[in-house]
Design an enzyme around this catalytic site. Structure first.
Site, PDB file in Angstrom:
ATOM      1  N   ARG A  22      57.950  -0.253  45.581  1.00  0.00           N
ATOM      2  CA  ARG A  22      56.776   0.465  44.874  1.00  0.00           C
ATOM      3  C   ARG A  22      57.316   1.626  43.972  1.00  0.00           C
ATOM      4  NH1 ARG A  22      54.718   2.050  50.910  1.00  0.00           N
ATOM      5  NH2 ARG A  22      55.808   0.137  51.223  1.00  0.00           N
ATOM      6  N   LYS A  56      68.699  -2.372  56.203  1.00  0.00           N
ATOM      7  CA  LYS A  56      67.992  -3.347  57.024  1.00  0.00           C
ATOM      8  C   LYS A  56      69.169  -3.853  57.910  1.00  0.00           C
ATOM      9  CE  LYS A  56      64.921  -5.100  52.961  1.00  0.00           C
ATOM     10  NZ  LYS A  56      63.596  -4.986  53.966  1.00  0.00           N
TER      11      LYS A  56
HETATM   12  N1  BES Z   1      61.509  -6.427  50.270  1.00  0.00           N
HETATM   13  C1  BES Z   1      60.983  -5.752  51.240  1.00  0.00           C
HETATM   14  C2  BES Z   1      59.667  -6.591  51.855  1.00  0.00           C
HETATM   15  C3  BES Z   1      59.749  -7.953  52.166  1.00  0.00           C
HETATM   16  C4  BES Z   1      59.963  -8.302  53.821  1.00  0.00           C
HETATM   17  C5  BES Z   1      60.050  -9.008  51.406  1.00  0.00           C
HETATM   18  C6  BES Z   1      60.077  -9.557  54.075  1.00  0.00           C
HETATM   19  C7  BES Z   1      59.838 -10.227  51.902  1.00  0.00           C
HETATM   20  C8  BES Z   1      60.144 -10.494  53.225  1.00  0.00           C
HETATM   21  C9  BES Z   1      60.396  -4.335  50.926  1.00  0.00           C
HETATM   22  O1  BES Z   1      61.123  -3.519  50.043  1.00  0.00           O
HETATM   23  C10 BES Z   1      60.654  -3.725  52.218  1.00  0.00           C
HETATM   24  O2  BES Z   1      61.656  -3.325  52.709  1.00  0.00           O
HETATM   25  N2  BES Z   1      59.597  -3.013  52.588  1.00  0.00           N
HETATM   26  C11 BES Z   1      59.315  -2.285  53.793  1.00  0.00           C
HETATM   27  C12 BES Z   1      58.355  -1.137  53.541  1.00  0.00           C
HETATM   28  C13 BES Z   1      58.437  -0.122  54.820  1.00  0.00           C
HETATM   29  C14 BES Z   1      59.751   0.427  54.665  1.00  0.00           C
HETATM   30  C15 BES Z   1      57.358   0.762  54.387  1.00  0.00           C
HETATM   31  C16 BES Z   1      58.793  -3.144  54.916  1.00  0.00           C
HETATM   32  O3  BES Z   1      58.074  -4.251  54.821  1.00  0.00           O
HETATM   33  O4  BES Z   1      59.379  -2.800  56.308  1.00  0.00           O
HETATM   34 MG    MG Z   2      62.809  -2.836  50.827  1.00  0.00          MG
END
Ligand code: BES
Ligand code: MG
Ligand code: ZN
Length: 478
Positions: free
Chosen positions: A330, A256
């Protein structure tokens, strides 16, 4: 003690607050004749009718003492509900410190649960790492004729909500998977539920290889946490809870950017929420059986990190091509769900997870996304949320979304398409519940506040959602 109930005014207070609906204002009996007359005159002169958010402050000489007396307006009685009463009380009290005596001018609004909740909520502060701590608190004495129960539910839930906030606000270097597991044991002892923690060896034996893939690179090792509360030995029905327990989410090798990573200690928000529910059902001695599973770990990077292109085999045997290591929640939930269905044999499941940024794009930061394979169950959960200052909205679960996580190399892939991202994630989870009755709550928006929400106005963990799940469990027919 920040909140207590009093039957009579015997003490001195820094402020005397009277809360009233619009119309004629009933002045309280702790005012003597002279101050009542003066208050009436001030009210008339100002043409004050206690409209919503209107305030009238005055200084009175009552029983030979100078007192600060404030009347706060709630607006039209017909428009009141527990949400806006909470909000008005919050707005009234949020900047107060010291000893406040509070009463309602309208007897029928007498609600110690809400007052206690608001006071606890206002006094919360995560100031562990701030050298100069807040030393002034709000102490509310609530004037009421009502019988005070041994446990004021609103007060107990507010205290638990503050525990939930502490769990989520704590930095990831402290709130590690092991620390979270130790917390579960500690809270179990304090509130009265059983907590079992399993280390990596046991997790390996269970074959939870999707979960272990995510956990692989981190210095802080994974712990599987299982909490069990038996409130009804006679019933065979067990409610299952699952919480996403990523103590930190760097995104893994699909790293990230810093701005997105900054708040990723909140990625165990689902775990904190469900631990709060366990505390609450045990504290309020709810006559239900509840089992909660948390697959706690950290999504980190390192020489042993799982990679995009790797294929993991989940506990239920399904193979998953990793197309994005940031879609890690997930994977951990997949195995937690298989575990709770197959090993704990629960009859229904609610999971809470900070699962997708997409849910925030769809619903904003104040609404929890609801995904279910049982509309009746979702309806009950959403209706439970109406008592709280929380918002829930049901999202689609059409099978057409399944095409989005097809993989040419494995049974499925983990990241799906960008479009409909929060439903893609939910449809992925559905592959791991063996048709058990299930509702998934995506709390990516609601677990953590930016500070703009008028009730969750502090930056950081909100402590939302656990109350709704608690109310649902308490009122559920099973
Ligand atoms: N933990 C994050 C989701 C999240 C985003 C929580 C903002 C709280 C605030 C999750 O693990 C994630 O990174 N999801 C990705 C999924 C994608 C790679 C399919 C996302 O939402 O970008
Ligand atoms: Mg994530
Ligand atoms: Zn995550």
């Amino acid at each position: 003690m920040s909140f207590n109930c009093v039957k009579k005014v015997e003490d001195d207070y820094d402020k005397y607050v009277l809360v009233s609906t619009t119309g004629k204002i009933n002045l309280p009996d702790y005012l003597d004749k002279k101050s009542k007359d003066l208050a009436k005159a001030v009210i008339e002169k100002n043409e004050f009718t206690a409209k919503a958010s209107e305030k009238l402050a005055m200084t009175l000489v009552n029983n030979k003492k100078v007192i600060d007396f404030v009347i706060v307006g709630l607006g039209d009685k017909a428009k009141l509900n527990c949400k806006n009463i909470r909000q008005y009380l919050f707005d009234t009290l949020k900047n107060e410190t010291g000893k406040v005596l509070l009463s309602f001018a309208n007897e029928e609004l007498d609600n110690m649960d809400i007052v206690a909740e608001v006071v606890e909520h206002i006094n919360y502060k995560f100031d562990k790492y701030i050298s100069k701590k807040k030393d002034k608190f709000l102490e509310v004495s609530y004037l009421t004729d009502k019988k005070v129960p041994k446990l004021i539910e609103g007060y107990e839930l507010a205290k638990i909500s503050n525990i939930v906030k502490d769990l989520i606000n704590e930095q990831a270097e402290v709130m590690t998977p092991k620390a979270l597991a130790d917390k579960a044991v500690e809270l179990g002892k304090q509130f009265g539920f059983q907590a079992e923690i399993m280390d990596e060896k046991k997790i390996q034996k269970l074959g939870m290889n999707a979960y272990l893939g995510v956990a692989r690179a981190a210095h802080h090792r994974p712990y599987l946490i299982v909490m069990r509360y038996k409130g009804d030995e006679k019933s065979k029905y067990t409610h299952g809870l699952v919480g996403k327990g990523l103590t930190y989410d760097t995104g893994g090798l699909s790293l990230k950017p810093t701005a997105s990573m900054l708040t990723m200690r909140c990625d165990m928000g689902g775990a904190g929420t469900m631990m709060g529910v366990m505390c609450a059902v045990a504290k309020m001695k709810v006559k239900k059986n509840v089992t909660c599973v948390i697959a706690a770990c950290e999504n980190s990077i390192g020489p042993n990190a799982y990679r995009p292109g790797d294929i993991l085999t989940a506990m239920n045997g399904k193979t998953i091509e990793i197309t994005n290591t940031d879609a890690e929640g997930r994977l951990t939930l997949a195995d937690a769900l298989t575990y709770i269905v197959r090993k704990e044999k629960v009859d229904e499941i609610i999971d809470a997870a900070t699962l997708t940024g997409a849910v925030m794009v769809a619903l904003g930061e104040d609404v929890t996304g609801v995904f279910t394979n049982n509309d009746e169950m979702a309806k009950e959960i959403i209706s439970a949320s109406n008592n709280w200052n929380e918002y829930f909205w049901q999202m689609p679960m059409f099978d057409i979304f399944k095409k989005n996580f097809k993989s040419p190399y494995a049974d499925m892939q983990n990241s799906g398409s960008r479009w409909g991202g929060s439903t893609n994630a939910a449809k992925f989870l559905e592959e791991f519940i063996d048709d058990t009755k299930w509702t998934h709550l995506d709390i990516a928006g609601t677990a953590w506040a930016s500070g703009a929400n008028p009730y969750y106005s502090q930056k950081g963990a909100t402590g939302q959602v656990f109350r709704t799940v608690f109310s649902y469990l308490k009122n559920s027919k099973n």
